[in-house]
Design a protein around this motif. Structure first.
Motif, PDB file in Angstrom:
ATOM      1  N   MET A  26      -5.964   4.494   2.953  1.00 24.93           N
ATOM      2  CA  MET A  26      -5.272   4.159   1.486  1.00 24.93           C
ATOM      3  C   MET A  26      -6.381   3.816   0.646  1.00 24.93           C
ATOM      4  O   MET A  26      -6.405   4.061  -0.547  1.00 24.93           O
ATOM      5  CB  MET A  26      -4.429   2.984   1.516  1.00 24.93           C
ATOM      6  N   LYS A  27      -7.408   3.270   1.216  1.00 30.62           N
ATOM      7  CA  LYS A  27      -8.553   2.625   0.279  1.00 30.62           C
ATOM      8  C   LYS A  27      -9.291   3.943  -0.094  1.00 30.62           C
ATOM      9  O   LYS A  27     -10.011   4.145  -1.176  1.00 30.62           O
ATOM     10  CB  LYS A  27      -9.426   1.839   1.145  1.00 30.62           C
ATOM     11  N   ALA A  73       1.302  -2.801  -3.537  1.00 24.88           N
ATOM     12  CA  ALA A  73       0.695  -1.776  -4.787  1.00 24.88           C
ATOM     13  C   ALA A  73       1.785  -1.385  -5.811  1.00 24.88           C
ATOM     14  O   ALA A  73       1.497  -1.403  -6.925  1.00 24.88           O
ATOM     15  CB  ALA A  73       0.258  -0.315  -3.886  1.00 24.88           C
ATOM     16  N   GLY A  97      -7.510   5.885  -2.588  1.00 31.36           N
ATOM     17  CA  GLY A  97      -7.595   5.285  -3.920  1.00 31.36           C
ATOM     18  C   GLY A  97      -8.874   5.398  -4.544  1.00 31.36           C
ATOM     19  O   GLY A  97      -9.051   5.717  -5.920  1.00 31.36           O
ATOM     20  N   ASP A 138       1.339  -3.246   2.317  1.00 30.33           N
ATOM     21  CA  ASP A 138       0.413  -2.732   1.299  1.00 30.33           C
ATOM     22  C   ASP A 138       1.016  -1.971   0.350  1.00 30.33           C
ATOM     23  O   ASP A 138       0.705  -2.199  -1.055  1.00 30.33           O
ATOM     24  CB  ASP A 138      -0.675  -1.988   1.936  1.00 30.33           C
ATOM     25  N   LEU A 139       1.832  -0.984   0.564  1.00 36.66           N
ATOM     26  CA  LEU A 139       2.560  -0.409  -0.409  1.00 36.66           C
ATOM     27  C   LEU A 139       3.468  -1.126  -1.209  1.00 36.66           C
ATOM     28  O   LEU A 139       3.521  -0.969  -2.384  1.00 36.66           O
ATOM     29  CB  LEU A 139       3.486   0.932   0.193  1.00 36.66           C
ATOM     30  N   LEU A 150      -6.264  -2.038  -1.153  1.00 34.40           N
ATOM     31  CA  LEU A 150      -5.445  -2.331   0.161  1.00 34.40           C
ATOM     32  C   LEU A 150      -6.095  -2.616   1.389  1.00 34.40           C
ATOM     33  O   LEU A 150      -7.364  -1.963   1.535  1.00 34.40           O
ATOM     34  CB  LEU A 150      -4.337  -1.366   0.261  1.00 34.40           C
ATOM     35  N   LEU A 208       3.385   8.043  -5.915  1.00 29.95           N
ATOM     36  CA  LEU A 208       2.013   8.030  -6.355  1.00 29.95           C
ATOM     37  C   LEU A 208       2.026   9.241  -7.371  1.00 29.95           C
ATOM     38  O   LEU A 208       1.611   9.211  -8.621  1.00 29.95           O
ATOM     39  CB  LEU A 208       0.977   8.359  -5.360  1.00 29.95           C
ATOM     40  N   PHE A 227      -4.738   1.006  -4.984  1.00 30.27           N
ATOM     41  CA  PHE A 227      -4.812   1.445  -3.421  1.00 30.27           C
ATOM     42  C   PHE A 227      -6.198   1.269  -3.126  1.00 30.27           C
ATOM     43  O   PHE A 227      -6.219   0.885  -1.842  1.00 30.27           O
ATOM     44  CB  PHE A 227      -4.324   2.713  -3.343  1.00 30.27           C
ATOM     45  N   SER A 244       5.597   7.647  -0.177  1.00 28.77           N
ATOM     46  CA  SER A 244       4.312   6.788  -1.051  1.00 28.77           C
ATOM     47  C   SER A 244       3.771   7.991  -1.856  1.00 28.77           C
ATOM     48  O   SER A 244       3.480   7.558  -3.018  1.00 28.77           O
ATOM     49  CB  SER A 244       3.467   6.377  -0.034  1.00 28.77           C
TER      50      SER A 244
END
Length: 716
Positions: free
Chosen positions: A657-658, A171, A661, A167-168, A652, A230, A649, A226
């Motif tokens: 993370m969702k 992103a 984001g 995922d990262l 994802l 960000l 994010f 991460s």
């Protein structure tokens, strides 16, 4: 701004110095291994005491991989299932890294068969789990009419880590071109678009390098890298935008490149220092929680902001001096013309004009919207991440859920009662724990795990595991734990020695209680520090209070959006998730400090420009209108970058993370538009000169107001 002036006068030294600094920092990461946080670093409250007692007595449960055998469809063929289980047992016993294989266990309805495989304590648990997985896959091939699946702490953790990394990586891959495109839209030239990304990227790289030695003082949390990416990309791009836009504006007025850089240093450079201080103060609020995760995130975020500020006042002015007018090359024709049109401030002026003309109406309407969004936050429920917050697209997660349904005492919510005897015999302690089990089961809130009492080799420490017939997020779990801790355990175990109730459910309860107790402290700490910074910077009490109130409004609206989306499921279909009915417990605090920190960036920038116009003698209304029109393009560009990166994010698969984001992108969007470009100017216009008390603006006899020259123009 002596540092910026020196860098402008000695550009090559500043550029080479920055390159050397980044290279040295990256070299530290290579030379010094990062110290990761261990389980002991996360211990809190009574559950932490229980975990420490278990560790000291060497009663930790060994890592276990469970092989679940169920029917593909319809009823389970019992003889065939037992034959498959026997094959699993035989294969697992010969697999590398396996310490023991338990006898297959039927669930109560005989719809599922479980084979627990105990892994040996080794240096590579993943390899041991993979060896068992190979056996599982082989049995599945031999019995295609059955479902033969494997899951355990090791395999689930490995699958989650792989998904997080995936995922990262996705992103980061998407965020870089998105940022470059937005910078190209902001500047209309490729070199100017690349400089903010370059500064942000090198700041992130240097920070990750510096974090390696610091991790031996504050253990590093796995997600801190991460977070550094960000925050680092957000502030790095912001600071470059502030500086570059002002330098271009001054060149457009006819100043030389060196003079333009020096003016930018005195104005935007000063704003960057204040903004950086505000972000650092906000992130320092995470230390108040006193948790290993938040301590690590605080160190990483503070460090990356400090490095970004350093780059903005050293290498950035040096680059601008060396590039000169080449910073606006090569131009992208369509984007350049669009940038010139936006640069006039026409769009922002049209939007701002009604706010300035009708501040009461603007403030009332925007206040109603913000209040309406904030009200749902009053009913926000928080809980630690559970099986329900993990993506079902991860096969091991779905297997764990199925095991939890069929064998609730093994994989569901449970409590672990630990006793370290103080003179009592082992027999007395074991008898008391058995009595506790009987009483707990009689309440209906607990079930026996079937494991009995476990005692350490030296006989000083004993424990018993009690299962709970509830889902992890069921409020009855916390109620049962409080009853266990408050009534059942003291009534049965007092006088036998030190005792504590731990386990996963207890850890979640302790974390929630710790966070609930300190959330108000964190909010107060962050707002007080940022209010002090605003009061000292602008020498204005009312302005500091206004900034604090607006921050509270933004926080409330952000929490309300998170509650509506993730607790009540608004937009869950569009965002592709199933609502767990709560917000993951660490996210509100994280969103709080990040939002306050990042929003202070453009808040300080806007107010600094308004103050500049006030210093020239403009009345408050006109200074507000002119200052916000001058900075609207920069604020919009900065916010667009942050919202776009955070929104990535939200796409994802990991729900944490969702949530992060959605929370941050919605918060920044609301803060940069409704709060800072509507509520702020409306309040400033309504209060007039009183907002600057005790400072008194200069008022010349006559003020001749001329139309500002386009900030976009660049002398050819």
């Amino acid at each position: 701004m002596n540092a910026a002036r020196w860098s402008a006068l000695h550009p090559w030294r500043a550029i080479l110095g920055w390159i050397a600094f980044v290279a040295f920092a990256v070299g530290l990461a290579v030379a010094i291994p990062t110290h990761e946080a261990t389980d002991a670093d996360y211990r809190i409250g009574e559950s932490g005491r229980a975990d420490a007692m278990v560790a000291q007595a060497h009663l930790e449960q060994p890592d276990t991989e469970n092989v679940l055998i169920t029917a593909t469809s319809g009823r389970l063929d019992v003889p065939q299932a037992e034959e498959a289980a026997a094959a699993v047992v035989a294969g697992a016993k010969t697999a590398d890294g396996v310490a023991d294989v338990a006898e297959p266990q039927w669930n109560e309805g005989r719809t599922a068969l479980l084979v627990p495989v105990e892994l040996a304590s080794g240096a590579d648990d993943e390899a041991d789990a993979d060896a068992v997985q190979a056996v599982t896959d082989g049995v599945q091939e031999d019995f295609p009419d059955l479902q033969v699946r494997q899951a355990g702490d090791v395999s689930v953790d490995a699958a989650i880590n792989d998904r997080v990394a995936e995922d990262l990586g996705s992103a980061e891959t998407i965020s870089l071109p998105v940022t470059l495109i937005l910078m190209a839209l902001a500047f209309g030239a490729l070199i100017a678009a690349g400089i903010p990304v370059l500064l942000a990227g090198t700041s992130v790289a240097a920070t990750i390098g510096l974090l390696a030695p610091l991790s031996h003082l504050v253990p590093s949390e796995p997600t801190v890298s991460s977070m550094i990416v960000l925050i680092g990309m957000a502030v790095g791009v912001d600071y470059s935008l502030f500086y570059l836009k002002r330098e271009r504006e001054e060149r457009a007025k006819g100043h030389s490149t060196l003079d333009a850089v020096e003016i930018a240093a005195r104005t935007s450079g000063h704003s960057i220092l204040v903004s950086g201080g505000a972000v650092i103060a906000s992130m320092a609020g995470l230390f108040v929680v006193g948790n290993a995760t938040f301590n690590s995130l605080a160190v990483g975020s503070i460090l990356v902001v400090a490095v970004a500020v350093l780059g903005s006042i050293t290498v950035l002015p040096a680059l601008l001096v060396k590039l000169g007018r080449w910073v606006d090359r090569p131009r992208v024709p369509l984007l350049w013309r669009l940038n010139r049109r936006i640069g006039r401030g026409g769009i922002s002026s049209r939007l701002l004009a009604p706010v300035v003309r009708h501040p009461v109406v603007a403030l009332a309407l925007s206040g109603v919207v913000v209040l309406g969004l904030a009200i749902p936050a009053l009913g926000m429920k928080t809980h630690s991440g559970t099986l329900d917050t993990l993506p079902t697209s991860i096969p091991q997660v779905q297997t764990i859920k199925d095991i939890s349904k069929s064998f609730p005492a093994d994989e569901g919510a449970s409590a672990r009662v630990v006793v370290r005897s103080d003179g009592a015999s082992t027999q007395e302690v074991e008898a008391a724990l058995e009595e506790l089990t009987t009483r707990a089961v009689a309440t209906g809130d607990f079930v026996s795990s079937g494991r009995g009492v476990e005692t350490s080799k030296d006989g000083t420490t004993s424990l018993v595991v009690l299962g709970m017939p509830f889902d992890e997020t069921d409020p009855r779990v916390d109620d049962a734990l409080r009853e266990l801790r408050g009534d059942l355990v003291p009534a049965t175990l007092d006088g036998l020695g030190e005792h504590a109730v731990g386990g996963g459910a207890a850890e979640s309860l302790d974390f929630a209680e710790q966070q609930d107790g300190r959330l108000v402290l964190v909010i107060g700490f962050v707002l007080l520090l940022t209010m002090t910074i605003m009061a000292v910077t602008f020498r204005s009490g009312p302005l500091a209070i206004i900034s604090t109130v607006l921050n509270l409004a933004s926080i409330g609206a952000a929490f309300g959006v998170m509650t509506l989306v993730f607790q009540h499921g608004w937009g869950s279909g569009f965002l592709d998730f199933t609502s767990p009915g709560f917000v993951i417990d660490w996210l509100p605090l994280f969103v709080l400090v990040v939002l306050v920190g990042l929003s202070m960036d453009y808040h300080v920038f806007v107010l600094s420009r308004i103050r500049e116009h006030m210093d020239t003698g403009l009345p408050t209304r006109l200074a507000v209108e002119r200052g916000i029109a001058d900075t609207a393009g920069v604020v919009t560009s900065a916010a667009a970058v942050m919202v776009s990166v955070f929104a990535i994010f939200a796409t994802l698969s990991m729900l944490e993370m969702k949530m992060m984001g959605v929370g941050l992108s919605a918060a920044i969007l609301l803060d940069a538009t409704l709060v800072r470009l509507v509520m702020l100017p409306a309040i400033l216009v309504l209060l007039g000169d009183k907002v600057w008390w005790p400072w008194k603006p200069r008022r010349p006899q006559a003020v001749v107001v001329q139309e500002p020259e386009p900030a976009y123009a660049v002398t050819r």
